[in-house]
Design an enzyme around this catalytic site. Structure first.
Site, short mmCIF file in Angstrom:
data_model
loop_
_atom_site.label_atom_id
_atom_site.label_comp_id
_atom_site.label_asym_id
_atom_site.label_seq_id
_atom_site.Cartn_x
_atom_site.Cartn_y
_atom_site.Cartn_z
N TYR A 220 -55.59 27.71 -9.05
CA TYR A 220 -56.84 26.93 -9.09
C TYR A 220 -57.49 27.05 -10.48
O TYR A 220 -57.86 26.05 -11.09
CB TYR A 220 -57.78 27.46 -8.00
N1 LIG Z 1 -66.79 23.49 -2.70
C1 LIG Z 1 -66.80 24.27 -3.77
O1 LIG Z 1 -67.25 25.41 -3.72
C2 LIG Z 1 -66.27 23.76 -5.08
C3 LIG Z 1 -66.53 24.52 -6.22
C4 LIG Z 1 -66.04 24.10 -7.44
C5 LIG Z 1 -65.31 22.95 -7.52
N2 LIG Z 1 -65.07 22.22 -6.40
C6 LIG Z 1 -64.26 21.01 -6.55
O2 LIG Z 1 -64.94 19.90 -6.05
C7 LIG Z 1 -64.01 18.96 -5.49
C8 LIG Z 1 -64.43 18.62 -4.06
O3 LIG Z 1 -64.44 19.81 -3.30
P1 LIG Z 1 -65.09 19.91 -1.85
O4 LIG Z 1 -65.75 21.21 -1.77
O5 LIG Z 1 -65.82 18.69 -1.54
O6 LIG Z 1 -63.76 20.03 -0.98
P2 LIG Z 1 -63.36 19.35 0.39
O7 LIG Z 1 -62.13 20.05 0.84
O8 LIG Z 1 -64.52 19.28 1.27
O9 LIG Z 1 -62.99 17.87 -0.11
C9 LIG Z 1 -61.88 17.61 -0.91
C10 LIG Z 1 -61.29 16.31 -0.47
O10 LIG Z 1 -60.10 16.08 -1.24
C11 LIG Z 1 -59.13 15.55 -0.36
N3 LIG Z 1 -57.80 15.79 -0.90
C12 LIG Z 1 -57.14 16.96 -0.98
N4 LIG Z 1 -55.93 16.77 -1.50
C13 LIG Z 1 -55.82 15.45 -1.73
C14 LIG Z 1 -54.78 14.64 -2.25
N5 LIG Z 1 -53.59 15.14 -2.60
N6 LIG Z 1 -55.00 13.31 -2.37
C15 LIG Z 1 -56.19 12.77 -1.98
N7 LIG Z 1 -57.20 13.49 -1.47
C16 LIG Z 1 -57.01 14.81 -1.35
C17 LIG Z 1 -59.35 16.26 0.95
O11 LIG Z 1 -58.76 15.55 2.03
C18 LIG Z 1 -60.86 16.32 1.01
O12 LIG Z 1 -61.42 15.22 1.68
C19 LIG Z 1 -62.64 19.62 -5.60
O13 LIG Z 1 -61.98 19.15 -6.76
C20 LIG Z 1 -62.97 21.07 -5.76
O14 LIG Z 1 -61.95 21.77 -6.44
C21 LIG Z 1 -65.53 22.60 -5.18
#
Ligand SMILES: NC(=O)c1ccc[n+]([C@@H]2O[C@H](COP(=O)([O-])OP(=O)(O)OC[C@H]3O[C@@H](n4cnc5c(N)ncnc54)[C@H](O)[C@@H]3O)[C@@H](O)[C@H]2O)c1
Length: 252
Positions: free
Chosen positions: A159
């Site tokens: 990650y």
């Molecule tokens: N939640 C956190 O704490 C956090 C922190 C830092 C960064 N982020 C980043 O923010 C973004 C969104 O995270 P989130 O917390 O909303 O996560 P989440 O899991 O709620 O949503 C992520 C979405 O991406 C989709 N996804 C996963 N793999 C995929 C693929 N191969 N093709 C298409 N869609 C795909 C999933 O189905 C999901 O709907 C991500 O890039 C994550 O790395 C999240």
């Protein structure tokens, strides 16, 4: 006076990773500010729920796996054919990969998958979209990076690597696109309460929250606000930057 620059009147905004969490909150907020949103994700159930909520027609809903390069090309081509333009891309698709695993114990296929989704997917989307934005002489691209890409979380090598790579990609892309009307930025959240964290180990989560001065996790709706700004015409003099939404964990 309220500025219209935060609105998306007559704009087509593509939100990838829209089924859950941050992407879903961003799609809803951006739609409420006037955009025609096109939502995509590999999870069809979440897409269907959001589509119902936003009353979207079928040509604004796409099942997409961003780790499939041909699928990404076809996806962008279809949107252009159906809607004629793409004013902004918000890419929120992402996976955690292995957490709480030491580097010497990494599973290589899981490592590669994390890079494919989080980094290659973002690059492929950008590659496909920029010729259209260049033609329009206008575009906004927002990629979700992470505090993990700036600081590194222990036990999350794949990650950390994917998000640091994304931050570097955005920096260079911004300089390439600076004279084309295309603005590209990343966003680095700390821990946000979304389904993504449901599989993160208790120990890793505790460590991450302990590093946040505001002492709590963030909400998807809070992240959506900054994304909506970054995807809008109002974001006009910042490019190649990684915005922070970390409750004070990162002050740079
Ligand atoms: N939640 C956190 O704490 C956090 C922190 C830092 C960064 N982020 C980043 O923010 C973004 C969104 O995270 P989130 O917390 O909303 O996560 P989440 O899991 O709620 O949503 C992520 C979405 O991406 C989709 N996804 C996963 N793999 C995929 C693929 N191969 N093709 C298409 N869609 C795909 C999933 O189905 C999901 O709907 C991500 O890039 C994550 O790395 C999240």
């Amino acid at each position: 006076m309220t500025s219209n620059a935060i609105l998306f009147t007559d704009q087509v905004v593509v939100v990838v990773g829209a089924s859950n969490g941050i992407g879903r909150a961003a799609a809803s907020l951006i739609a409420s500010r006037g955009a025609k949103v096109v939502i995509a994700d590999m999870n069809p159930e979440g897409l269907a729920e959001l589509a119902l909520e936003l009353k979207l027609p079928a040509n604004q809903i796409h099942v997409l796996d961003v780790s499939n390069q041909n699928g990404v090309s076809a996806f962008i081509a279809t949107i252009i054919k159906e809607h004629g333009r793409i004013d902004a891309l918000v890419n929120s698709a992402g996976i955690v990969g292995q957490s709480n695993v030491k580097i010497e114990d990494l599973d290589w296929s899981t490592f590669e998958k994390t890079i494919q989704v989080n980094l290659y997917g973002a690059i492929w989307l950008t590659q496909q979209i920029i010729p259209h934005m260049k033609k329009q002489a206008y575009g906004r691209i927002v990629h979700l990076a992470s505090i993990a890409g700036k600081e590194g979380n222990p036990g999350m090598a794949s990650y950390n690597t994917s998000k640091a790579g994304l931050i570097g990609f955005v920096k260079g892309a911004a300089k390439e696109l600076a004279h084309d009307g295309v603005i590209i930025n990343a966003l680095a959240p700390a821990v946000i309460s979304t389904p993504m964290n449901s599989n993160t180990s208790e120990e890793t989560l505790k460590y991450m929250i302990s590093r946040i001065p505001l002492g709590r996790t963030g909400q998807a709706s809070e992240v959506a606000e900054i994304i909506a700004f970054m995807a809008s015409p109002a974001c006009s003099f910042t490019t190649g930057f990684t915005f922070d939404i970390s409750g004070g964990r990162a002050t740079y």
